[in-house]
Design an enzyme around this catalytic site. Structure first.
Site, mmCIF file in Angstrom:
data_model
loop_
_atom_site.group_PDB
_atom_site.id
_atom_site.type_symbol
_atom_site.label_atom_id
_atom_site.label_comp_id
_atom_site.label_asym_id
_atom_site.label_seq_id
_atom_site.Cartn_x
_atom_site.Cartn_y
_atom_site.Cartn_z
ATOM 1 N N SER A 144 0.855 -1.189 0.000
ATOM 2 C CA SER A 144 0.000 0.000 0.000
ATOM 3 C C SER A 144 0.888 1.235 0.000
ATOM 4 O O SER A 144 2.036 1.198 0.440
ATOM 5 C CB SER A 144 -0.882 0.013 1.253
ATOM 6 O OG SER A 144 -1.569 1.239 1.383
ATOM 7 N N TYR A 157 -2.030 -0.108 10.884
ATOM 8 C CA TYR A 157 -2.131 -0.528 9.485
ATOM 9 C C TYR A 157 -0.882 -0.129 8.712
ATOM 10 O O TYR A 157 -0.325 -0.939 7.959
ATOM 11 C CB TYR A 157 -3.375 0.094 8.844
ATOM 12 C CG TYR A 157 -3.523 -0.239 7.371
ATOM 13 C CD1 TYR A 157 -3.826 -1.528 6.964
ATOM 14 C CD2 TYR A 157 -3.346 0.740 6.396
ATOM 15 C CE1 TYR A 157 -3.962 -1.843 5.622
ATOM 16 C CE2 TYR A 157 -3.477 0.439 5.042
ATOM 17 C CZ TYR A 157 -3.779 -0.857 4.665
ATOM 18 O OH TYR A 157 -3.902 -1.166 3.339
#
Length: 264
Positions: A144, A157
């Site tokens: 990501s 995260y």
């Protein structure tokens, strides 16, 4: 259309929706045989029938929770017995939660690391000996932009995606002499049900909706790089430019970007 994937054996985790589902369709269209892994076997069975009918390829499906290492070992050995070898592994399964560090529980943090990091490593470790023995293969890890640019309200995260990038970059160096390719995929926000868990209030989605990527766009970029020596796929390009600026001028970037980051 390239026939580079014709008759290749491709494993995709998190294959029941979003990017994973689009990857399955695009790879089948190029003649690849697929192994689709996800927690919902009902969805996978439906996808299997649709793809086999449309593209005349072999599709194998297995129910798998990638946070369960014992289950990974058992299922990957079944895959090996069924197919003989694996050409490409796409580690696509993952999830996130947008919470401040003092609001997220340790159990939630562990759950994210078990899926996003440990599960990814466990799947990869199963196929590595097979690929090294054949001196051929491709590991594609969906990380990501959060692994490049840390933002508030997603500390845990971001930590998982930083870990994925560190692992991927080290793995690439380890496997270079074995002719096994390793690619990191770093997308920005994608229009999937990822945000039903990550952003329950919808605040973040509302603020970035016009910038969100479509699953098919991301999947096309991934499929086009398969079995090529591509180091990274960064989407969209302008967001990757931000990550470069962040690496060079972190203090200024954090000061200027603070207002936008806090829209989560």
């Amino acid at each position: 259309m390239s026939d580079r994937l014709k008759n290749k054996n491709i494993i995709i985790t998190g294959a029941s929706f979003g990017v994973g589902l689009e990857l399955a369709s695009l790879c089948a269209n190029r003649g690849a045989n697929l192994v689709l892994l996800a927690r919902s076997i009902e969805k996978l069975e439906q996808i299997k029938h649709e793809l086999e009918d449309r593209f005349s390829v072999s599709v194998f499906v297995y129910k798998l929770d990638v946070s369960n290492s014992d289950e990974i070992e058992r299922i990957f050995l079944e895959i090996k017995n069924e197919l003989g070898h694996v050409d490409i592994l796409v580690n696509n399964a993952g999830f996130g939660m947008f919470k401040e560090a003092d609001h997220i529980s340790l159990d939630e943090v562990k759950a994210m690391f078990n899926v996003n990091v440990i599960g990814l490593m466990a799947c990869t470790s199963m196929v590595l000996p097979w690929m090294k023995e054949r001196r051929s293969g491709h590991i594609i890890n969906v990380a990501s932009m959060a692994g490049k640019v840390a933002t508030p309200k997603s500390s845990a995260y971001c930590a998982t995606k930083h870990a994925v990038l560190g692992y991927t970059n080290s793995l690439r160096l380890e496997l270079a002499e074995h002719n096994v390719f390793v690619t990191a995929v770093n997308p920005g926000p994608i229009m999937t049900n990822f945000f039903t868990i990550a952003d329950k209030k919808g605040t973040y989605v509302n603020s970035v909706k016009k910038y969100m990527l479509t699953p098919v766009y991301v999947a096309e970029k991934i499929v086009n790089c398969m079995l090529t020596q591509t180091r990274e796929i960064n989407l969209p390009r302008w967001m990757n430019a931000g990550s470069v600026i962040y690496a060079l001028f972190p203090r200024a970037f954090e000061r200027i970007g603070k207002r936008a980051f806090n829209k989560k």
